[in-house]
Design a protein around this motif. Structure first.
Motif, PDB file in Angstrom:
ATOM      1  N   MET A 104       8.044   6.014  -9.211  1.00 19.16           N
ATOM      2  CA  MET A 104       8.059   7.447  -8.896  1.00 19.16           C
ATOM      3  C   MET A 104       6.748   8.062  -9.361  1.00 19.16           C
ATOM      4  O   MET A 104       6.325   7.864 -10.493  1.00 19.16           O
ATOM      5  N   GLY A 105       6.114   8.836  -8.473  1.00 17.28           N
ATOM      6  CA  GLY A 105       4.907   9.557  -8.832  1.00 17.28           C
ATOM      7  C   GLY A 105       5.146  11.057  -8.737  1.00 17.28           C
ATOM      8  O   GLY A 105       6.272  11.524  -8.566  1.00 17.28           O
ATOM      9  N   THR A 106       4.059  11.812  -8.818  1.00 15.81           N
ATOM     10  CA  THR A 106       4.158  13.269  -8.800  1.00 15.81           C
ATOM     11  C   THR A 106       4.855  13.783  -7.547  1.00 15.81           C
ATOM     12  O   THR A 106       5.698  14.681  -7.601  1.00 15.81           O
ATOM     13  N   LEU A 107       4.518  13.190  -6.406  1.00 16.58           N
ATOM     14  CA  LEU A 107       5.039  13.680  -5.134  1.00 16.58           C
ATOM     15  C   LEU A 107       6.558  13.490  -5.039  1.00 16.58           C
ATOM     16  O   LEU A 107       7.296  14.434  -4.704  1.00 16.58           O
ATOM     17  N   LEU A 108       7.044  12.289  -5.324  1.00 10.67           N
ATOM     18  CA  LEU A 108       8.479  12.049  -5.232  1.00 10.67           C
ATOM     19  C   LEU A 108       9.254  12.767  -6.336  1.00 10.67           C
ATOM     20  O   LEU A 108      10.387  13.219  -6.119  1.00 10.67           O
ATOM     21  N   HIS A 109       8.670  12.868  -7.526  1.00 14.32           N
ATOM     22  CA  HIS A 109       9.321  13.624  -8.595  1.00 14.32           C
ATOM     23  C   HIS A 109       9.587  15.054  -8.136  1.00 14.32           C
ATOM     24  O   HIS A 109      10.690  15.588  -8.282  1.00 14.32           O
ATOM     25  N   LYS A 110       8.559  15.675  -7.589  1.00 13.97           N
ATOM     26  CA  LYS A 110       8.694  17.059  -7.133  1.00 13.97           C
ATOM     27  C   LYS A 110       9.678  17.143  -5.964  1.00 13.97           C
ATOM     28  O   LYS A 110      10.486  18.079  -5.889  1.00 13.97           O
ATOM     29  N   LEU A 111       9.617  16.171  -5.056  1.00 11.75           N
ATOM     30  CA  LEU A 111      10.533  16.167  -3.911  1.00 11.75           C
ATOM     31  C   LEU A 111      11.984  16.138  -4.373  1.00 11.75           C
ATOM     32  O   LEU A 111      12.816  16.923  -3.905  1.00 11.75           O
ATOM     33  N   PHE A 112      12.305  15.253  -5.306  1.00  6.48           N
ATOM     34  CA  PHE A 112      13.701  15.116  -5.711  1.00  6.48           C
ATOM     35  C   PHE A 112      14.152  16.245  -6.632  1.00  6.48           C
ATOM     36  O   PHE A 112      15.338  16.596  -6.648  1.00  6.48           O
ATOM     37  N   GLN A 113      13.242  16.822  -7.397  1.00 10.31           N
ATOM     38  CA  GLN A 113      13.595  18.027  -8.152  1.00 10.31           C
ATOM     39  C   GLN A 113      14.044  19.120  -7.188  1.00 10.31           C
ATOM     40  O   GLN A 113      15.060  19.795  -7.412  1.00 10.31           O
ATOM     41  N   ASN A 114      13.283  19.277  -6.107  1.00 10.23           N
ATOM     42  CA  ASN A 114      13.642  20.260  -5.090  1.00 10.23           C
ATOM     43  C   ASN A 114      14.927  19.863  -4.372  1.00 10.23           C
ATOM     44  O   ASN A 114      15.755  20.709  -4.024  1.00 10.23           O
ATOM     45  N   THR A 115      15.091  18.562  -4.129  1.00 10.17           N
ATOM     46  CA  THR A 115      16.292  18.072  -3.454  1.00 10.17           C
ATOM     47  C   THR A 115      17.555  18.442  -4.225  1.00 10.17           C
ATOM     48  O   THR A 115      18.531  18.939  -3.653  1.00 10.17           O
ATOM     49  N   PHE A 116      17.533  18.211  -5.527  1.00 10.86           N
ATOM     50  CA  PHE A 116      18.716  18.507  -6.338  1.00 10.86           C
ATOM     51  C   PHE A 116      18.981  20.011  -6.390  1.00 10.86           C
ATOM     52  O   PHE A 116      20.143  20.444  -6.382  1.00 10.86           O
ATOM     53  N   ALA A 117      17.911  20.792  -6.435  1.00  5.79           N
ATOM     54  CA  ALA A 117      18.073  22.247  -6.451  1.00  5.79           C
ATOM     55  C   ALA A 117      18.665  22.744  -5.133  1.00  5.79           C
ATOM     56  O   ALA A 117      19.534  23.625  -5.118  1.00  5.79           O
ATOM     57  N   VAL A 118      18.206  22.175  -4.026  1.00  6.76           N
ATOM     58  CA  VAL A 118      18.720  22.567  -2.711  1.00  6.76           C
ATOM     59  C   VAL A 118      20.192  22.197  -2.587  1.00  6.76           C
ATOM     60  O   VAL A 118      21.018  22.996  -2.113  1.00  6.76           O
ATOM     61  N   ALA A 119      20.541  20.981  -2.990  1.00  2.81           N
ATOM     62  CA  ALA A 119      21.942  20.541  -2.900  1.00  2.81           C
ATOM     63  C   ALA A 119      22.851  21.446  -3.733  1.00  2.81           C
ATOM     64  O   ALA A 119      23.961  21.797  -3.291  1.00  2.81           O
ATOM     65  N   ARG A 130       0.828  -1.208   0.000  1.00  7.90           N
ATOM     66  CA  ARG A 130       0.000   0.000   0.000  1.00  7.90           C
ATOM     67  C   ARG A 130       0.864   1.261   0.000  1.00  7.90           C
ATOM     68  O   ARG A 130       0.508   2.272   0.591  1.00  7.90           O
ATOM     69  N   VAL A 131       1.997   1.157  -0.650  1.00  9.45           N
ATOM     70  CA  VAL A 131       2.880   2.301  -0.840  1.00  9.45           C
ATOM     71  C   VAL A 131       2.696   2.788  -2.272  1.00  9.45           C
ATOM     72  O   VAL A 131       2.881   2.025  -3.220  1.00  9.45           O
ATOM     73  N   ARG A 132       2.311   4.043  -2.435  1.00 10.11           N
ATOM     74  CA  ARG A 132       1.993   4.572  -3.758  1.00 10.11           C
ATOM     75  C   ARG A 132       3.252   4.881  -4.574  1.00 10.11           C
ATOM     76  O   ARG A 132       3.301   4.626  -5.773  1.00 10.11           O
ATOM     77  N   GLU A 133       4.241   5.477  -3.917  1.00  7.63           N
ATOM     78  CA  GLU A 133       5.469   5.876  -4.593  1.00  7.63           C
ATOM     79  C   GLU A 133       6.650   5.498  -3.705  1.00  7.63           C
ATOM     80  O   GLU A 133       6.535   5.523  -2.481  1.00  7.63           O
ATOM     81  N   ALA A 134       7.785   5.168  -4.345  1.00  8.67           N
ATOM     82  CA  ALA A 134       8.941   4.766  -3.527  1.00  8.67           C
ATOM     83  C   ALA A 134      10.247   4.913  -4.297  1.00  8.67           C
ATOM     84  O   ALA A 134      10.289   4.741  -5.521  1.00  8.67           O
ATOM     85  N   ALA A 135      11.301   5.242  -3.566  1.00  9.61           N
ATOM     86  CA  ALA A 135      12.669   5.219  -4.072  1.00  9.61           C
ATOM     87  C   ALA A 135      13.543   4.654  -2.959  1.00  9.61           C
ATOM     88  O   ALA A 135      13.256   4.856  -1.778  1.00  9.61           O
ATOM     89  N   ILE A 136      14.592   3.939  -3.336  1.00  6.33           N
ATOM     90  CA  ILE A 136      15.482   3.309  -2.362  1.00  6.33           C
ATOM     91  C   ILE A 136      16.907   3.797  -2.594  1.00  6.33           C
ATOM     92  O   ILE A 136      17.436   3.681  -3.703  1.00  6.33           O
ATOM     93  N   LEU A 137      17.503   4.343  -1.552  1.00  7.46           N
ATOM     94  CA  LEU A 137      18.910   4.758  -1.588  1.00  7.46           C
ATOM     95  C   LEU A 137      19.710   3.752  -0.765  1.00  7.46           C
ATOM     96  O   LEU A 137      19.482   3.609   0.433  1.00  7.46           O
ATOM     97  N   SER A 138      20.631   3.067  -1.401  1.00  4.54           N
ATOM     98  CA  SER A 138      21.442   2.052  -0.707  1.00  4.54           C
ATOM     99  C   SER A 138      22.904   2.278  -1.042  1.00  4.54           C
ATOM    100  O   SER A 138      23.335   2.088  -2.184  1.00  4.54           O
ATOM    101  N   THR A 139      23.674   2.717  -0.040  1.00  4.50           N
ATOM    102  CA  THR A 139      25.108   2.946  -0.199  1.00  4.50           C
ATOM    103  C   THR A 139      25.839   2.195   0.904  1.00  4.50           C
ATOM    104  O   THR A 139      25.208   1.537   1.744  1.00  4.50           O
TER     105      THR A 139
END
Length: 416
Positions: A130-145, A40-49
């Motif tokens: 990736m949906g609208t919410l995560l797309h927008k989140l990461f667009q902002n993330t890259f701009a902030v970084a 029941r997770v609509r959108e997801a991304a996984i960061l594994s380092t």
């Protein structure tokens, strides 16, 4: 739908735990699909380092994510839950901004993490999670970084022993990427140093340790070779930079060993960094002409020089991030109004269409066009004003004053 971040990192979990929940690249797509299809997770991304495993996701049931993470890796939840953190909405947004900006890294301000976040987003896009919410989140993330990196000195000064080791090596060698680096030991300090040097992409990395298994774990993270301690003397001439930090009570690298290595290198310079207490490298080595030996005290001087400016940079970076978090939350809240805005426009459009259709019929009957236009405009106004007028008339008592203020604000009316 709410945003969340869940995971563990080098701050919260030891290496053996981080290894157990890391995602292998070949299994990442399956993991993303499994997480979004069944949980029941609509959108997801996984960061594994090597230093963190984190899920960024949108759901109404965040508690399912920890269960899923443990189950996917076939681990009891009790084994990993003590090391996990879960950030809701505002904290999740702030966290991913800090991660991408290098503020949450083992190496403060390091730029490699941004590329790793971008890779995680690319994999999620390819997997279709990736949906609208995560797309927008990461667009902002890259701009902030980018803003943090370009407007603060977050990556400009050395504030750790590991960073200082790289800094001092760069004084001797024009490019670390042309050099071969040997790490002696496999503890936390060597791990930090390896992370720093790996970011400079040296030509070769090797790890020598008393316990070969532990050396192999560290080496696998950085694509390094493993060697036994008893062959260091033989292999030493191959390396341009040597960083040592063990718990040995006696020196591991002696004067004679280094003299032979310098001769074999035909007096090509070598940087040696001894972070051990007691020392791993005999102090007399520092007297050799082609050897640049640095101790803990030498590195401490470099660190002290960078702390003040880096602290100011961190303050500036945190201010930027807090401001951008507020901006992203405003965008999220504005999305909540979208269905109402669409419904309102649809309602107005249906009223307009009905009045235009009525006017067209009157014109077809030969009615005076001016009268038809007046009737159309009056009819449209009456229908549009019916809702607000009824709302005001049906309000009473304290609600009436609130209703008056709301309508005045809504239609930008002068209360007088």
């Amino acid at each position: 739908m709410q945003l969340y971040a869940l995971g563990l990192n080098h701050h919260t979990a030891p290496l053996d735990i981080r290894e157990r929940v890391a995602f292998q690249p070949e299994r990442l797509d399956d993991a993303l699909h499994d997480l979004t299809d069944a949980q029941r997770v609509r959108e997801a991304a996984i960061l594994s380092t090597c230093n963190r495993t984190e899920l960024y996701f949108a759901t109404e049931q965040p508690q399912l994510a920890a269960d899923w993470l443990a189950r996917f890796h076939r681990l009891p939840l009790a084994d990993v839950s003590p090391y996990l953190y879960t950030y809701p909405q505002r904290d999740a947004i702030r966290h991913v901004f800090r991660v991408a900006s290098g503020l949450d890294s083992m190496v403060l301000g390091e730029p490699q993490i941004l590329g790793q976040v971008k890779d995680a987003v690319k994999r999620a896009e390819e997997a279709g999670t990736m949906g609208t919410l995560l797309h927008k989140l990461f667009q902002n993330t890259f701009a902030v970084a980018k803003e943090v990196r370009s407007t603060t000195a977050i990556g400009a000064n050395t504030v750790s022993m590991a960073a200082a080791a790289v800094h001092l090596s760069e004084r001797i060698f024009e490019r670390i990427s042309d050099q071969r680096v040997l790490f002696i030991g496999a503890g936390e300090m060597i791990e930090l140093c390896a992370a720093h040097f790996a970011g400079a992409n040296p030509k070769q990395i090797a790890v020598a340790n008393r316990t070969e298994e532990r050396a192999q774990v560290l080496a696998s993270r950085f694509g390094a070779e493993v060697m036994r301690l008893d062959v260091i003397g033989e292999m030493l001439p191959r390396f341009d930079i040597v960083v040592s930090c063990t718990a040995s009570p006696l020196p591991i690298v002696g004067l004679g060993m280094v003299e032979r290595a310098v001769k074999a290198r035909r007096h090509k310079p070598v940087v040696m960094v001894d972070l051990a207490v007691p020392r791993d490298i005999e102090a007399e080595v520092g007297g050799l002409d082609d050897v640049f030996l640095y101790t803990v005290d030498d590195l401490a001087q470099v660190v002290d020089a960078g702390i003040e400016s880096r602290q100011q940079a961190v303050i500036e970076a945190e201010e930027i991030i807090d401001s951008r978090v507020d901006g992203f939350l405003h965008w999220m809240h504005s999305r909540d109004a979208v269905p109402t805005i669409r419904a309102l426009r649809h309602h107005a459009e249906s009223l307009r269409a009905a009045e235009v259709e009525r006017a067209a019929r009157l014109l077809a009957k030969g009615e005076d066009p001016q009268k038809v236009l007046d009737a159309l405009s009056h009819g449209l106004i009456n229908k549009l004003m019916h809702g607000p007028t009824r709302f005001l008339n049906q309000s009473d008592g304290e609600q009436q004053a609130d209703a008056n203020r709301l309508v005045q604000k809504l239609f930008n009316l002068n209360s007088h």
